[in-house]
Design a protein around this motif. Sequence first.
Motif, PDB file in Angstrom:
ATOM      1  N   LEU A  11      36.600  44.831  49.008  1.00  0.00           N
ATOM      2  CA  LEU A  11      36.098  46.025  48.757  1.00  0.00           C
ATOM      3  C   LEU A  11      36.754  47.126  49.904  1.00  0.00           C
ATOM      4  O   LEU A  11      36.923  46.675  51.021  1.00  0.00           O
ATOM      5  CB  LEU A  11      34.664  45.930  49.397  1.00  0.00           C
ATOM      6  N   LEU A  12      37.125  48.187  49.485  1.00  0.00           N
ATOM      7  CA  LEU A  12      37.745  49.230  50.434  1.00  0.00           C
ATOM      8  C   LEU A  12      36.600  50.200  50.284  1.00  0.00           C
ATOM      9  O   LEU A  12      36.169  50.784  49.351  1.00  0.00           O
ATOM     10  CB  LEU A  12      39.069  49.787  49.577  1.00  0.00           C
ATOM     11  N   ILE A  32      37.878  47.129  44.752  1.00  0.00           N
ATOM     12  CA  ILE A  32      36.637  47.966  44.472  1.00  0.00           C
ATOM     13  C   ILE A  32      36.748  48.832  45.391  1.00  0.00           C
ATOM     14  O   ILE A  32      36.554  48.859  46.503  1.00  0.00           O
ATOM     15  CB  ILE A  32      35.565  47.061  44.305  1.00  0.00           C
ATOM     16  N   HIS A  33      37.002  50.306  45.086  1.00  0.00           N
ATOM     17  CA  HIS A  33      36.881  51.231  46.138  1.00  0.00           C
ATOM     18  C   HIS A  33      35.397  51.653  45.944  1.00  0.00           C
ATOM     19  O   HIS A  33      34.940  52.145  44.954  1.00  0.00           O
ATOM     20  CB  HIS A  33      37.858  52.459  45.661  1.00  0.00           C
ATOM     21  N   LYS A  84      37.097  51.749  34.828  1.00  0.00           N
ATOM     22  CA  LYS A  84      38.494  51.478  34.556  1.00  0.00           C
ATOM     23  C   LYS A  84      39.221  51.501  36.116  1.00  0.00           C
ATOM     24  O   LYS A  84      40.148  50.906  36.427  1.00  0.00           O
ATOM     25  CB  LYS A  84      39.082  52.723  33.672  1.00  0.00           C
ATOM     26  N   ALA A  85      38.851  52.514  36.950  1.00  0.00           N
ATOM     27  CA  ALA A  85      39.687  52.810  38.347  1.00  0.00           C
ATOM     28  C   ALA A  85      38.969  51.743  39.213  1.00  0.00           C
ATOM     29  O   ALA A  85      39.447  51.762  40.551  1.00  0.00           O
ATOM     30  CB  ALA A  85      39.228  54.145  38.743  1.00  0.00           C
ATOM     31  N   ARG A  86      37.752  51.130  38.819  1.00  0.00           N
ATOM     32  CA  ARG A  86      37.127  50.281  39.770  1.00  0.00           C
ATOM     33  C   ARG A  86      36.629  50.885  41.117  1.00  0.00           C
ATOM     34  O   ARG A  86      37.045  50.429  42.385  1.00  0.00           O
ATOM     35  CB  ARG A  86      37.825  48.792  40.173  1.00  0.00           C
ATOM     36  N   GLN A  87      36.045  51.896  40.841  1.00  0.00           N
ATOM     37  CA  GLN A  87      35.350  52.659  42.021  1.00  0.00           C
ATOM     38  C   GLN A  87      34.123  52.964  41.719  1.00  0.00           C
ATOM     39  O   GLN A  87      33.484  53.157  40.684  1.00  0.00           O
ATOM     40  CB  GLN A  87      36.342  54.106  42.016  1.00  0.00           C
ATOM     41  N   LEU A 110      26.898  45.922  43.115  1.00  0.00           N
ATOM     42  CA  LEU A 110      27.917  45.109  42.778  1.00  0.00           C
ATOM     43  C   LEU A 110      27.723  43.846  41.863  1.00  0.00           C
ATOM     44  O   LEU A 110      28.869  43.673  41.256  1.00  0.00           O
ATOM     45  CB  LEU A 110      28.379  44.650  44.578  1.00  0.00           C
ATOM     46  N   PRO A 111      26.688  43.187  41.980  1.00  0.00           N
ATOM     47  CA  PRO A 111      26.491  42.080  41.336  1.00  0.00           C
ATOM     48  C   PRO A 111      26.887  42.795  39.729  1.00  0.00           C
ATOM     49  O   PRO A 111      27.090  41.813  38.697  1.00  0.00           O
ATOM     50  CB  PRO A 111      25.290  41.608  41.368  1.00  0.00           C
ATOM     51  N   ARG A 112      25.901  43.585  39.408  1.00  0.00           N
ATOM     52  CA  ARG A 112      26.088  44.255  38.155  1.00  0.00           C
ATOM     53  C   ARG A 112      27.735  44.860  37.597  1.00  0.00           C
ATOM     54  O   ARG A 112      27.988  44.655  36.431  1.00  0.00           O
ATOM     55  CB  ARG A 112      25.162  45.250  37.912  1.00  0.00           C
ATOM     56  N   PHE A 113      28.197  45.341  38.393  1.00  0.00           N
ATOM     57  CA  PHE A 113      29.451  45.803  38.520  1.00  0.00           C
ATOM     58  C   PHE A 113      30.460  44.690  38.062  1.00  0.00           C
ATOM     59  O   PHE A 113      31.360  44.816  36.911  1.00  0.00           O
ATOM     60  CB  PHE A 113      29.976  46.421  39.708  1.00  0.00           C
ATOM     61  N   LEU A 114      30.358  43.706  38.741  1.00  0.00           N
ATOM     62  CA  LEU A 114      31.195  42.576  38.371  1.00  0.00           C
ATOM     63  C   LEU A 114      30.833  41.739  37.333  1.00  0.00           C
ATOM     64  O   LEU A 114      31.500  41.283  36.264  1.00  0.00           O
ATOM     65  CB  LEU A 114      31.018  41.486  39.620  1.00  0.00           C
ATOM     66  N   ALA A 115      29.438  41.722  36.965  1.00  0.00           N
ATOM     67  CA  ALA A 115      29.004  40.976  35.713  1.00  0.00           C
ATOM     68  C   ALA A 115      29.677  41.950  34.388  1.00  0.00           C
ATOM     69  O   ALA A 115      29.779  41.236  33.735  1.00  0.00           O
ATOM     70  CB  ALA A 115      27.449  41.216  35.760  1.00  0.00           C
ATOM     71  N   ASN A 116      29.629  43.143  34.605  1.00  0.00           N
ATOM     72  CA  ASN A 116      30.367  43.982  33.389  1.00  0.00           C
ATOM     73  C   ASN A 116      31.855  43.499  33.217  1.00  0.00           C
ATOM     74  O   ASN A 116      32.153  43.953  32.345  1.00  0.00           O
ATOM     75  CB  ASN A 116      30.198  45.314  33.839  1.00  0.00           C
ATOM     76  N   GLU A 117      32.358  43.102  34.350  1.00  0.00           N
ATOM     77  CA  GLU A 117      33.694  42.490  34.146  1.00  0.00           C
ATOM     78  C   GLU A 117      33.860  41.299  33.651  1.00  0.00           C
ATOM     79  O   GLU A 117      34.908  40.850  33.434  1.00  0.00           O
ATOM     80  CB  GLU A 117      34.191  42.578  35.482  1.00  0.00           C
TER      81      GLU A 117
END
Length: 310
Positions: A11-12, A32-33, A84-87, A110-117
Amino acid sequence: MNTFLFGDQTLLSNIDFKELPRQTSAAFSLAIHIQLLPPCLPAAHIWLHEWKETDESTTLSLALMEVGYLLRFPDVCDFVLDTKARQISVIPHEALDEHTIEHLLVDQVLPRFLANEGHLLLHACAVNVNGRTLLFLGKSGWGKSTLAALFHQAGYPLYSDDCVLLKQKDSTWQVIATYPSLRLYEDSIENNLSTQPSLSPVSEYSDKQRIALSVGQEHSVPCAHAMYFLSDPETAPEAIQISPMRPGLTCIEVIQRSFRLDLGNHLQSRHLMTSAAALTQSIPAFRLSYPHDFENNERLLETLLQHIQQ
């Protein structure tokens, strides 16, 4: 910008996370920004889902946007997820303390963001007992953190008390800690921990306190050995019960205890079903039912340790 780790993700962020370990290496391929923006209320065009409590109050809403998704915690905070930008843009509705922002990010966003990937993240605590990594899965309030505290107090390493990232490697599943901490109510701290730990707030809307832990996974990543699915405390029996679960039911409950973002994304749903089926075939699963009484803690831990050794 600060650099942190969430599971195996870099994470940045211009947010100084207190709960996440810092990334010591400057090398990373994709990050992930995360940026904190001034309070406002962005418009959303197409609302997709609402997650509700038993009293029908909305706790979380999801909308479709041009850049990805908007996650809204009503009257608290919005998170714009640019997939798309992972932001991730953090937009409070009003002034919000840093503990609450961090809690929302690590506990939900963050868990939902990564689950979407396509990652598999489970609403579970993970502990290591004599070289075996065990997962305890259940809804919020069903006792995961209390069980984690019992094992931690007994000297067994704790990887996470609420969320784990699982990755398949051949016929095994690696367990990767997301954020190393315990979050407990005051009565659970008093009854499960022998010494008063250093505490910090979890969020503005929760009475739980956070206990920071040091989790070392530098040399090897543990693999899951068994899953225990917790029963509803409202239907708890008078005696501790541990029974094997059938694969079909286990697969369904793995899906139910998985983090998800867009429930209408059929591709992601198929991927989750495939991952849940593979996990179910690899790891034995058990139903754990027990009376939720602090006086029962010692017997509960003893029963679980005996079952694990068998």
